[in-house]
Design an enzyme around this catalytic site. Structure first.
Site, short mmCIF file in Angstrom:
data_model
loop_
_atom_site.label_atom_id
_atom_site.label_comp_id
_atom_site.label_asym_id
_atom_site.label_seq_id
_atom_site.Cartn_x
_atom_site.Cartn_y
_atom_site.Cartn_z
N THR A 286 2.14 6.04 3.32
CA THR A 286 1.84 5.79 4.75
C THR A 286 2.85 5.06 5.37
O THR A 286 3.78 4.28 4.74
CB THR A 286 0.57 4.70 4.55
OG1 THR A 286 0.39 4.06 5.87
CG2 THR A 286 0.60 3.75 3.55
N TYR B 246 -2.66 -3.25 1.40
CA TYR B 246 -2.64 -1.63 1.62
C TYR B 246 -1.32 -1.13 1.71
O TYR B 246 -1.06 -0.23 0.86
CB TYR B 246 -3.50 -1.31 3.01
CG TYR B 246 -3.42 0.25 3.25
CD1 TYR B 246 -4.20 0.88 2.56
CD2 TYR B 246 -2.61 0.75 4.28
CE1 TYR B 246 -4.08 2.45 2.78
CE2 TYR B 246 -2.53 1.99 4.54
CZ TYR B 246 -3.27 2.90 3.50
OH TYR B 246 -3.30 4.35 3.86
#
Ligand code: UDP
Length: 333
Positions: free
Chosen positions: A121, A145
């Site tokens: 990501t 995250y």
């Protein structure tokens, strides 16, 4: 098609991005086995041409699945993806993303799986010093995250150096839209992503859309993101797989974006144009941890894999997302 002497195992193949990767693999002629624990995914999202096993990635039984299905490549999508939740419950993210993936990689190494593709990501970069962002720019995640995904990238780097496996980490920018043939889409309950929220508003599921921050240093003050069509992203995985098969011993980390950004207001304008309606916008303060602008430098992916984005069109992305949202509304009654 670059042949693979066995199946591709897709983890999280009942989820949003995973189910589109399954379609892209099947459409390209690969054989697929999906594993998913169905905590957030839906079994109906898995194309009938793929085998399906309901199992968690960290379950030791995954080794049996790898053997029984003669798995020769893993595409790993399963994990937790809600950034604010990662801030309030970091250990969930280090368990579901980092620790679970460690066990999955261990199963892969034990069974001699030669190729591994990982959903990473843009959150690994944190707040970028400059845009567009290139792969070698500093990785300073600002939430658990992003850190949980970056830690997995490090594990894969070390494992590929020690074992006969190569890997590709694809760092996604903002994934949106749905399969243009209407076979899958974003079905997650309680989704928080802008285009999903906007099409929910357009189909009457919500009254309005909040605009989180109007004072960023961007052209209209709202956040700018690089929105990528999920089917283009899925095809990038297939192209990455072909490269891993053709060049054993070589691993890659690549941004996956179009290299251009749209602001929140530009996205909402596109939704208004597509629907011929006006969604009510509620201007609000910034969401904690949101960077102003995230846009990919995509020169590396364009050079490295045989991938030509076909759906770089914001209105097209919105149209596909909207078509899926209407279908989902019918399904849910
Ligand atoms: N955003 C917004 N309203 C929403 C959801 C998102 O204004 O209801 C903004 C958000 O602040 C960011 C952009 O839209 O600037 C994209 O956010 P999203 O949650 O879709 O993805 P992220 O970039 O956070 O991964």
């Amino acid at each position: 098609m670059t042949a693979l002497n066995g199946k591709v195992m897709v983890t999280g193949g009942a989820g949003y991005i995973g189910s589109h990767a399954v379609l892209a693999l099947l459409d390209a002629g690969y054989q697929v086995v999906v594993i998913d624990n169905l905590v957030t995914g839906f079994d109906w999202a898995v194309d009938g041409r793929a085998a399906f096993v309901r199992i968690a990635v960290e379950d030791p039984g995954v080794r049996d699945v790898i053997r029984q299905h003669d798995v020769k490549a893993i595409m790993h999508f399963a994990g937790s993806v809600v950034v604010p939740e990662s801030v309030s419950d970091p250990l969930k993210y280090y368990r579901n993303n980092t620790a679970a993936t460690r066990t999955l990689i261990e199963s892969a190494v034990a069974e001699g799986v030669p190729h591994f593709i990982f959903s990473s990501t843009a959150a690994t970069y944190g707040t970028p010093e400059r845009v567009p962002i290139s792969e070698n720019d500093p990785k300073v995640p600002i939430n658990p995250y992003g850190m949980s995904k970056l830690m997995t990238e490090f594990m894969l780097r070390d494992v590929s150096a020690a074992h006969p496996m190569n890997h590709c980490c694809l760092r996604y920018f903002n994934v949106a839209g749905a399969d243009p043939e209407g076979r899958s889409g974003q079905s997650t309950i309680g989704a928080t992503h802008l285009i999903k929220i906007a099409v929910e508003a357009a189909t009457g599921k919500r009254d309005s859309v909040g605009v989180f921050g109007t004072d960023f240093e961007t052209r209209d003050g709202t956040g700018v993101r690089d929105y990528v069509h999920v089917s283009d992203l899925a095809e990038a995985h297939v192209a990455a797989l072909k490269l891993l098969i053709d060049q054993p011993g070589e691993s890659h980390v690549l941004n996956c974006g179009y290299g251009r950004g749209f602001s929140v207001l530009e996205v909402l304008d596109a939704v208004d144009r597509v629907t011929n309606r006006t969604i009510e916008r509620k201007l609000q303060g910034r969401r904690p941890g949101d960077p102003g602008e995230l846009v990919a430098d995509n020169s590396a992916i364009l050079k490295t894999i045989d991938w030509t984005p076909k759906r770089d069109d914001l209105e097209g992305i919105v149209r596909d997302a909207l078509t899926w949202e209407r279908k989902l509304a019918e399904r849910q009654g």
